[in-house]
Write a protein that holds these residues in place. Structure first.
Motif, PDB file in Angstrom:
ATOM      1  N   VAL A  36       0.849  -1.185   0.000  1.00  0.00           N
ATOM      2  CA  VAL A  36       0.000   0.000   0.000  1.00  0.00           C
ATOM      3  C   VAL A  36       0.888   1.240   0.000  1.00  0.00           C
ATOM      4  CG1 VAL A  36      -0.147  -0.096   2.532  1.00  0.00           C
ATOM      5  CG2 VAL A  36      -1.834   1.245   1.247  1.00  0.00           C
ATOM      6  N   ASP A  37       0.534   2.193  -0.834  1.00  0.00           N
ATOM      7  CA  ASP A  37       1.228   3.477  -0.867  1.00  0.00           C
ATOM      8  C   ASP A  37       0.479   4.409   0.078  1.00  0.00           C
ATOM      9  OD1 ASP A  37       2.170   6.052  -1.427  1.00  0.00           O
ATOM     10  OD2 ASP A  37       2.648   5.533  -3.502  1.00  0.00           O
ATOM     11  N   MET A  38       0.972   4.533   1.282  1.00  0.00           N
ATOM     12  CA  MET A  38       0.263   5.299   2.314  1.00  0.00           C
ATOM     13  C   MET A  38       0.038   6.747   1.896  1.00  0.00           C
ATOM     14  SD  MET A  38       1.914   3.784   5.863  1.00  0.00           S
ATOM     15  CE  MET A  38       3.636   3.830   5.329  1.00  0.00           C
ATOM     16  N   GLU A  39       1.037   7.355   1.311  1.00  0.00           N
ATOM     17  CA  GLU A  39       0.917   8.759   0.911  1.00  0.00           C
ATOM     18  C   GLU A  39      -0.187   8.933  -0.123  1.00  0.00           C
ATOM     19  OE1 GLU A  39       3.525  12.364  -1.127  1.00  0.00           O
ATOM     20  OE2 GLU A  39       4.385  10.361  -0.909  1.00  0.00           O
ATOM     21  N   THR A  40      -0.247   8.062  -1.106  1.00  0.00           N
ATOM     22  CA  THR A  40      -1.250   8.183  -2.172  1.00  0.00           C
ATOM     23  C   THR A  40      -2.660   7.983  -1.633  1.00  0.00           C
ATOM     24  OG1 THR A  40       0.304   7.452  -3.864  1.00  0.00           O
ATOM     25  CG2 THR A  40      -2.042   7.223  -4.363  1.00  0.00           C
ATOM     26  N   VAL A  41      -2.834   7.002  -0.756  1.00  0.00           N
ATOM     27  CA  VAL A  41      -4.165   6.734  -0.200  1.00  0.00           C
ATOM     28  C   VAL A  41      -4.631   7.907   0.660  1.00  0.00           C
ATOM     29  CG1 VAL A  41      -5.502   5.228   1.320  1.00  0.00           C
ATOM     30  CG2 VAL A  41      -3.857   4.238  -0.271  1.00  0.00           C
ATOM     31  N   ILE A  42      -3.740   8.427   1.482  1.00  0.00           N
ATOM     32  CA  ILE A  42      -4.110   9.554   2.344  1.00  0.00           C
ATOM     33  C   ILE A  42      -4.402  10.799   1.496  1.00  0.00           C
ATOM     34  CG2 ILE A  42      -3.310  11.104   4.166  1.00  0.00           C
ATOM     35  CD1 ILE A  42      -1.674   8.730   5.251  1.00  0.00           C
ATOM     36  N   ARG A  43      -3.623  11.017   0.454  1.00  0.00           N
ATOM     37  CA  ARG A  43      -3.873  12.156  -0.430  1.00  0.00           C
ATOM     38  C   ARG A  43      -5.262  12.043  -1.072  1.00  0.00           C
ATOM     39  NH1 ARG A  43      -0.646  15.745  -3.135  1.00  0.00           N
ATOM     40  NH2 ARG A  43       1.251  14.604  -2.540  1.00  0.00           N
ATOM     41  N   GLY A  44      -5.616  10.847  -1.533  1.00  0.00           N
ATOM     42  CA  GLY A  44      -6.934  10.649  -2.125  1.00  0.00           C
ATOM     43  C   GLY A  44      -8.042  10.922  -1.125  1.00  0.00           C
ATOM     44  N   ASN A  45      -7.798  10.555   0.130  1.00  0.00           N
ATOM     45  CA  ASN A  45      -8.778  10.825   1.178  1.00  0.00           C
ATOM     46  C   ASN A  45      -8.936  12.330   1.401  1.00  0.00           C
ATOM     47  OD1 ASN A  45     -10.471   9.715   3.431  1.00  0.00           O
ATOM     48  ND2 ASN A  45      -9.014  10.868   4.670  1.00  0.00           N
ATOM     49  N   PHE A  46      -7.829  13.054   1.413  1.00  0.00           N
ATOM     50  CA  PHE A  46      -7.900  14.512   1.548  1.00  0.00           C
ATOM     51  C   PHE A  46      -8.700  15.116   0.397  1.00  0.00           C
ATOM     52  CE2 PHE A  46      -3.638  14.697   4.032  1.00  0.00           C
ATOM     53  CZ  PHE A  46      -4.314  14.499   5.216  1.00  0.00           C
ATOM     54  N   ASP A  47      -8.435  14.653  -0.811  1.00  0.00           N
ATOM     55  CA  ASP A  47      -9.131  15.200  -1.982  1.00  0.00           C
ATOM     56  C   ASP A  47     -10.644  15.027  -1.870  1.00  0.00           C
ATOM     57  OD1 ASP A  47      -6.740  15.978  -3.076  1.00  0.00           O
ATOM     58  OD2 ASP A  47      -6.596  14.325  -4.512  1.00  0.00           O
ATOM     59  N   ASN A  48     -11.075  13.956  -1.196  1.00  0.00           N
ATOM     60  CA  ASN A  48     -12.514  13.726  -1.025  1.00  0.00           C
ATOM     61  C   ASN A  48     -13.165  14.764  -0.113  1.00  0.00           C
ATOM     62  OD1 ASN A  48     -12.574  11.445  -2.664  1.00  0.00           O
ATOM     63  ND2 ASN A  48     -12.167  10.044  -0.958  1.00  0.00           N
ATOM     64  N   TYR A  49     -12.355  15.385   0.743  1.00  0.00           N
ATOM     65  CA  TYR A  49     -12.891  16.397   1.659  1.00  0.00           C
ATOM     66  C   TYR A  49     -12.910  17.793   1.033  1.00  0.00           C
ATOM     67  CZ  TYR A  49     -12.091  12.964   5.410  1.00  0.00           C
ATOM     68  OH  TYR A  49     -12.093  11.850   6.208  1.00  0.00           O
ATOM     69  N   LEU A  50     -12.059  18.005   0.025  1.00  0.00           N
ATOM     70  CA  LEU A  50     -11.863  19.351  -0.508  1.00  0.00           C
ATOM     71  C   LEU A  50     -12.681  19.598  -1.765  1.00  0.00           C
ATOM     72  CD1 LEU A  50      -7.967  19.578  -0.119  1.00  0.00           C
ATOM     73  CD2 LEU A  50      -9.738  20.097   1.562  1.00  0.00           C
ATOM     74  N   THR A  51     -12.919  20.882  -2.040  1.00  0.00           N
ATOM     75  CA  THR A  51     -13.660  21.241  -3.251  1.00  0.00           C
ATOM     76  C   THR A  51     -12.774  21.174  -4.483  1.00  0.00           C
ATOM     77  OG1 THR A  51     -13.146  23.588  -2.867  1.00  0.00           O
ATOM     78  CG2 THR A  51     -15.242  22.753  -1.981  1.00  0.00           C
TER      79      THR A  51
END
Length: 206
Positions: A177-192
């Motif tokens: 698992v690429d932790m950075e990529t998964v967390i970044r995708g999660n952040f993008d889900n919160y942002l406009t």
């Protein structure tokens, strides 16, 4: 004076050797099962000699964890809104280079869930710092109009922290698992807008 400086350098070097040994033993055995005597033997010292430098097993653990956390504190210091989130991504990326530290932290986080564990307050404060800092970042992002409607900053912070902790455990267990990529995708889900775009906007408006 030169002799004093030499003695100080020697003592500082010895302390670092002790911390390295303590980190290794704590990482393999956890805090509860590890013994000061074993750590002392690892660096060729007696237990009283080791305690001369750190005083107690708990003080040794705290020194090991403080050294671990200093990098994260340095990365997050002075960051706000989207830059704080980018700092969390940088920490996730760097964590892959220090699996031993992640393993030690994961063992302590589980052990210290017991209220009477010596590291209980330390781990609780650490979680509080991460959740509060991330909550504040999401609040600042909301104030900039970049948080999706309906997203609660504290809930987003708790979800983010939970995801990061879970990803570390999966990775330590050998899950690719690429932790950075998964967390970044999660952040993008919160942002406009995607985090990269929000960060670029922040820099341009600075």
């Amino acid at each position: 004076m030169a002799t004093q400086r030499g003695a100080y350098r020697k003592s500082a070097k010895r302390r670092e050797e002790i911390l390295d040994a303590a980190f290794d033993v704590f990482s393999r055995q956890g805090y509860t099962a590890a013994s000061v005597n074993e750590i002392a033997r690892t660096v060729g010292m007696t237990q009283p000699g080791l305690l001369h430098h750190f005083g107690s097993k708990l003080a040794l653990l705290e020194a090991v964890m403080e050294r671990r956390d200093q990098l994260a504190l340095d990365i997050l210091s002075g960051r706000h809104d989207v830059e704080f989130l980018r700092g969390l991504l940088e920490i996730a990326r760097r964590n892959k280079a220090v699996p031993g530290l992640l393993r030690l932290y994961s063992i302590l986080a589980a052990e210290s869930s017991a209220p009477d564990h010596p590291a209980h307050e330390y781990i609780a404060r650490r979680f509080g710092f991460v959740v509060e800092g991330t909550t504040r970042a999401f609040e600042e992002i909301r104030d900039r109009g970049l948080l999706r409607e309906g997203v609660d900053p504290r809930t987003a912070a708790i979800e983010t922290t939970s995801m990061a902790e879970g990803l570390q455990l999966l990775w330590l267990q050998g899950v690719e698992v690429d932790m950075e990529t998964v967390i970044r995708g999660n952040f993008d889900n919160y942002l406009t807008v995607p985090l990269a775009e929000a960060a670029a906007t922040s820099v341009a408006g600075a």
